[in-house]
Design a protein around this motif. Sequence first.
Motif: not given
Length: 324
Positions: A267-290
């Motif tokens: 996908a062009p949206e992720f051609a030049h950017t990394g370090g993301h976590y994807l779920d169901d075709g999209n970047e997922a939200a980050t939540v607290p560890d607990d």
Amino acid sequence: MSHPSLIRTGFDADSTADDVVAGLDLVGLRAVVTGATSGLGRETARALASVGTEVTLAVRNTADGASVADDIAASTGNRAVHAAHLELADLATVARFADSWRGPLHLLINNAGVMRPSLGRTPQGWESQFATNHLGHFALALGLHDALAAGANQRGAARIVAVTSGAHMYSPVVFDDIHFTRRTYDPQLAYGQSKTANSLFAVEATRRWTADGIVANAVNPGGVSTGLQRDFTQDMKDHLDRLEAAGVFAYKTVGQGAATTLVAATAPEFAHTGGHYLDDGNEAATVPDDVELAGNSHAVKRWARDGAAARRLWEVSLDLVREC
């Protein structure tokens, strides 16, 4: 809760691998897919081949790999599908694979994985899930770095996809006892730790290698019934059934499970950017560890995206693989 800064695509949980690659022309691209004789890896390789990618199946069983390569070539009309030997738990084979690679590489799909119900160790004494799921792929990426950089120079970007899991929510990387030499072995915690490591790898590989044109992203394929579950105990199967009944996840087809991998890879949206976590075709939200898993199965815990942990894991992993 809205997260307007998250990267969104036109894909979702129902999208398939074929949906993601529809209309693409990837002739000239070269990809390596680990664990490609069955399940998600096979479907990922097939989808990439269907749009012209030259695909190397990096597999433990080369006879099975050759058969799958022939099947993919026949079904897609793409003859540039090959199989090569790779045993992620044996770093000598990882080194041989990387050393034998010639020319540029544009896509590295770190798909293979194991989920073991009992404690296993490599000859080095490493816990087998961490060794296979993380350290083997880490060594492979290191060995193929120059080929990926050459691919980036040729095409403007090279991508690594690290297949992780919602199971990362069960454990951070426990640096004080990664290999369960002191704590009681728990296969679920061991697997979760290895999947957190996959995500942290994507974070740090991107930080270190973006200047070389290489980005890495982690993907959660969701719940898919594949060979990964072949060694499950009945308790583990019952646990998954309870999670499904509670609505934590719904089983996907193999095509749907491979879709997010293809999003990260093409996908062009992720051609030049990394370090993301994807779920169901999209970047997922980050939540607290607990947070609890229920209701957050499509999110990523902070410990799987923590920059300091990612840097520490890289150095620890480097020390381990250099000892071999």
